[in-house]
Design a protein around this motif. Sequence first.
Motif, PDB file in Angstrom:
ATOM      1  N   LEU A 154      24.011  77.117 -47.186  1.00 54.18           N
ATOM      2  CA  LEU A 154      25.206  77.893 -47.500  1.00 54.18           C
ATOM      3  C   LEU A 154      26.444  77.054 -47.220  1.00 54.18           C
ATOM      4  O   LEU A 154      26.417  76.106 -46.427  1.00 54.18           O
ATOM      5  N   ASN A 155      27.535  77.409 -47.871  1.00 52.37           N
ATOM      6  CA  ASN A 155      28.798  76.686 -47.707  1.00 52.37           C
ATOM      7  C   ASN A 155      29.736  77.476 -46.817  1.00 52.37           C
ATOM      8  O   ASN A 155      29.711  78.710 -46.808  1.00 52.37           O
ATOM      9  N   ALA A 156      30.588  76.768 -46.084  1.00 57.83           N
ATOM     10  CA  ALA A 156      31.516  77.421 -45.166  1.00 57.83           C
ATOM     11  C   ALA A 156      32.803  76.626 -45.051  1.00 57.83           C
ATOM     12  O   ALA A 156      32.819  75.410 -45.212  1.00 57.83           O
ATOM     13  N   SER A 157      33.904  77.333 -44.765  1.00 60.32           N
ATOM     14  CA  SER A 157      35.164  76.695 -44.409  1.00 60.32           C
ATOM     15  C   SER A 157      35.416  76.917 -42.930  1.00 60.32           C
ATOM     16  O   SER A 157      34.954  77.903 -42.344  1.00 60.32           O
ATOM     17  N   PHE A 158      36.173  76.013 -42.319  1.00 59.54           N
ATOM     18  CA  PHE A 158      36.390  76.033 -40.881  1.00 59.54           C
ATOM     19  C   PHE A 158      37.882  76.143 -40.575  1.00 59.54           C
ATOM     20  O   PHE A 158      38.734  75.895 -41.429  1.00 59.54           O
ATOM     21  N   PHE A 159      38.193  76.507 -39.333  1.00 59.09           N
ATOM     22  CA  PHE A 159      39.582  76.753 -38.952  1.00 59.09           C
ATOM     23  C   PHE A 159      40.441  75.496 -39.012  1.00 59.09           C
ATOM     24  O   PHE A 159      41.676  75.597 -39.045  1.00 59.09           O
ATOM     25  N   ASP A 160      39.847  74.334 -39.023  1.00 58.87           N
ATOM     26  CA  ASP A 160      40.657  73.116 -39.150  1.00 58.87           C
ATOM     27  C   ASP A 160      40.928  72.754 -40.604  1.00 58.87           C
ATOM     28  O   ASP A 160      41.591  71.759 -40.886  1.00 58.87           O
ATOM     29  N   GLY A 161      40.396  73.550 -41.542  1.00 63.80           N
ATOM     30  CA  GLY A 161      40.686  73.353 -42.960  1.00 63.80           C
ATOM     31  C   GLY A 161      39.596  72.673 -43.752  1.00 63.80           C
ATOM     32  O   GLY A 161      39.653  72.657 -44.985  1.00 63.80           O
ATOM     33  N   HIS A 162      38.586  72.086 -43.111  1.00 64.07           N
ATOM     34  CA  HIS A 162      37.549  71.406 -43.885  1.00 64.07           C
ATOM     35  C   HIS A 162      36.463  72.414 -44.310  1.00 64.07           C
ATOM     36  O   HIS A 162      36.366  73.520 -43.769  1.00 64.07           O
ATOM     37  N   ALA A 163      35.658  72.026 -45.278  1.00 69.88           N
ATOM     38  CA  ALA A 163      34.533  72.836 -45.751  1.00 69.88           C
ATOM     39  C   ALA A 163      33.297  71.960 -45.806  1.00 69.88           C
ATOM     40  O   ALA A 163      33.385  70.757 -46.075  1.00 69.88           O
ATOM     41  N   GLU A 164      32.150  72.554 -45.536  1.00 74.32           N
ATOM     42  CA  GLU A 164      30.903  71.794 -45.575  1.00 74.32           C
ATOM     43  C   GLU A 164      29.736  72.714 -45.900  1.00 74.32           C
ATOM     44  O   GLU A 164      29.830  73.942 -45.799  1.00 74.32           O
ATOM     45  N   SER A 165      28.635  72.092 -46.287  1.00 70.02           N
ATOM     46  CA  SER A 165      27.396  72.821 -46.555  1.00 70.02           C
ATOM     47  C   SER A 165      26.495  72.727 -45.330  1.00 70.02           C
ATOM     48  O   SER A 165      26.386  71.665 -44.717  1.00 70.02           O
ATOM     49  N   MET A 166      25.856  73.841 -44.974  1.00 68.46           N
ATOM     50  CA  MET A 166      24.996  73.878 -43.792  1.00 68.46           C
ATOM     51  C   MET A 166      23.605  74.376 -44.164  1.00 68.46           C
ATOM     52  O   MET A 166      23.474  75.364 -44.895  1.00 68.46           O
ATOM     53  N   ASP A 167      22.575  73.692 -43.659  1.00 67.06           N
ATOM     54  CA  ASP A 167      21.223  74.220 -43.836  1.00 67.06           C
ATOM     55  C   ASP A 167      21.043  75.394 -42.874  1.00 67.06           C
ATOM     56  O   ASP A 167      21.926  75.727 -42.075  1.00 67.06           O
ATOM     57  N   GLN A 168      19.869  76.040 -42.917  1.00 70.32           N
ATOM     58  CA  GLN A 168      19.674  77.258 -42.139  1.00 70.32           C
ATOM     59  C   GLN A 168      19.781  77.016 -40.644  1.00 70.32           C
ATOM     60  O   GLN A 168      20.368  77.828 -39.919  1.00 70.32           O
ATOM     61  N   THR A 169      19.257  75.904 -40.167  1.00 72.04           N
ATOM     62  CA  THR A 169      19.318  75.616 -38.730  1.00 72.04           C
ATOM     63  C   THR A 169      20.755  75.458 -38.264  1.00 72.04           C
ATOM     64  O   THR A 169      21.168  76.042 -37.251  1.00 72.04           O
ATOM     65  N   GLU A 170      21.542  74.690 -39.013  1.00 66.76           N
ATOM     66  CA  GLU A 170      22.945  74.488 -38.640  1.00 66.76           C
ATOM     67  C   GLU A 170      23.747  75.786 -38.788  1.00 66.76           C
ATOM     68  O   GLU A 170      24.601  76.099 -37.953  1.00 66.76           O
ATOM     69  N   ALA A 171      23.458  76.535 -39.856  1.00 69.02           N
ATOM     70  CA  ALA A 171      24.201  77.775 -40.111  1.00 69.02           C
ATOM     71  C   ALA A 171      23.979  78.809 -39.020  1.00 69.02           C
ATOM     72  O   ALA A 171      24.829  79.674 -38.798  1.00 69.02           O
ATOM     73  N   GLN A 172      22.857  78.729 -38.305  1.00 68.70           N
ATOM     74  CA  GLN A 172      22.538  79.714 -37.277  1.00 68.70           C
ATOM     75  C   GLN A 172      23.044  79.324 -35.885  1.00 68.70           C
ATOM     76  O   GLN A 172      22.839  80.082 -34.927  1.00 68.70           O
ATOM     77  N   ARG A 173      23.726  78.215 -35.750  1.00 71.04           N
ATOM     78  CA  ARG A 173      24.257  77.797 -34.452  1.00 71.04           C
ATOM     79  C   ARG A 173      25.366  78.746 -34.016  1.00 71.04           C
ATOM     80  O   ARG A 173      26.355  78.965 -34.722  1.00 71.04           O
ATOM     81  N   VAL A 174      25.222  79.293 -32.827  1.00 67.68           N
ATOM     82  CA  VAL A 174      26.116  80.347 -32.354  1.00 67.68           C
ATOM     83  C   VAL A 174      27.541  79.860 -32.161  1.00 67.68           C
ATOM     84  O   VAL A 174      28.501  80.638 -32.299  1.00 67.68           O
ATOM     85  N   GLU A 175      27.752  78.579 -31.878  1.00 72.16           N
ATOM     86  CA  GLU A 175      29.097  78.075 -31.612  1.00 72.16           C
ATOM     87  C   GLU A 175      30.029  78.243 -32.805  1.00 72.16           C
ATOM     88  O   GLU A 175      31.257  78.271 -32.644  1.00 72.16           O
ATOM     89  N   HIS A 176      29.464  78.363 -34.007  1.00 70.49           N
ATOM     90  CA  HIS A 176      30.297  78.488 -35.207  1.00 70.49           C
ATOM     91  C   HIS A 176      30.988  79.846 -35.296  1.00 70.49           C
ATOM     92  O   HIS A 176      31.967  79.977 -36.042  1.00 70.49           O
ATOM     93  N   TYR A 177      30.497  80.850 -34.578  1.00 66.73           N
ATOM     94  CA  TYR A 177      30.923  82.222 -34.840  1.00 66.73           C
ATOM     95  C   TYR A 177      31.549  82.941 -33.644  1.00 66.73           C
ATOM     96  O   TYR A 177      31.828  84.134 -33.740  1.00 66.73           O
ATOM     97  N   PHE A 178      31.768  82.222 -32.552  1.00 67.54           N
ATOM     98  CA  PHE A 178      32.394  82.822 -31.376  1.00 67.54           C
ATOM     99  C   PHE A 178      33.440  81.870 -30.818  1.00 67.54           C
ATOM    100  O   PHE A 178      33.286  80.644 -30.889  1.00 67.54           O
TER     101      PHE A 178
END
Length: 326
Positions: A278-302
């Motif tokens: 899946l693709n995502a944008s981040f608070f610093d302005g960049h965007a990247e694609s993440m596989d399922q393992t990376e997408a499930q990392r809790v640090e991204h969402y808290f």
Amino acid sequence: MMKDLRKARERFGFTLIELLVVISIIALLIGILLPALGAARQTAQKAVCLANLRSSGQGLAIYGSSNRDWTPGPNTSGFHLNDGSFDDGEDNGSTAPIQNFDWISPTMGESIGLSDDAATRMEDIFTNSFRCPANDSTYDSQYGSGITPPNGVTDLLINSYSAINQFMLIKSNAGDNKVYTAWWVEDVVEIPDNFDSRQDLVGNASSKVWTLDGARYLDNNKGTVTFNAHPRQYSGGNYGTWGPALGNVVRTGNPYKLTTEQDKQNAERLSYRHNGSLNASFFDGHAESMDQTEAQRVEHYFPSGSVVRDAAALNDDSVENGMRIN
């Protein structure tokens, strides 16, 4: 004799064997080319999607610079909708939110040409070019009452991108008609007491997801998606999500659950649309694609400084109880 054969071929064309050989060669070429064409199409769709998400990050930055670093959402741009009713402010231009979680209108209303009329703007959001080209799913039904598109919702493509609820909500219940992080979320990860809906409080901006592929409300058993029309939402409505790290504990509208075969089919269609990523944008302005393992990392969402309370409820195997999130 040979002259007679040549004359016969000129008269009657290819023989059956020759035609079969030609057809076989064509079929072989198609079989070779189709996967390559499919892969090229997926690559192009992924690139367009990432460009859209980068735009959402730029829109967030512009909004923050004009609004003292606040994040759009139910406690800021959509606060006036938290009483569950409309005050006609939704018609005040393309950047006026239509629901309390509507982040698209405040951050991108002008840049993507949304209508000044609220009902038309609602339709614009779900039909314009700000969407993932791999998303071709439509809403199956509508729930609740509120501002809705003039022609209903069943012909609308579902919203391609959701913002992360945790960054639009506040931790403790202090009254004043605000919207708060769900108690069951804080049972899993406790958010810092000083956190508020501000971009400067998320912590490590390069690792915090602002928006990503995924849409709600999904019926996980049936695979159908419902358009939620209520002006006040508590869990994101059509615009927000709790994110993949909580994918197996979110009880409703969850496009990231991967437990059953039906869940996996839902996720492939509604969130992990790019060959399992899946693709995502981040608070610093960049965007990247993440596989399922990376997408499930809790640090991204808290927010940074949050503390893991129930690691078993998370999809992130790298965390443990008591761990502080960077």
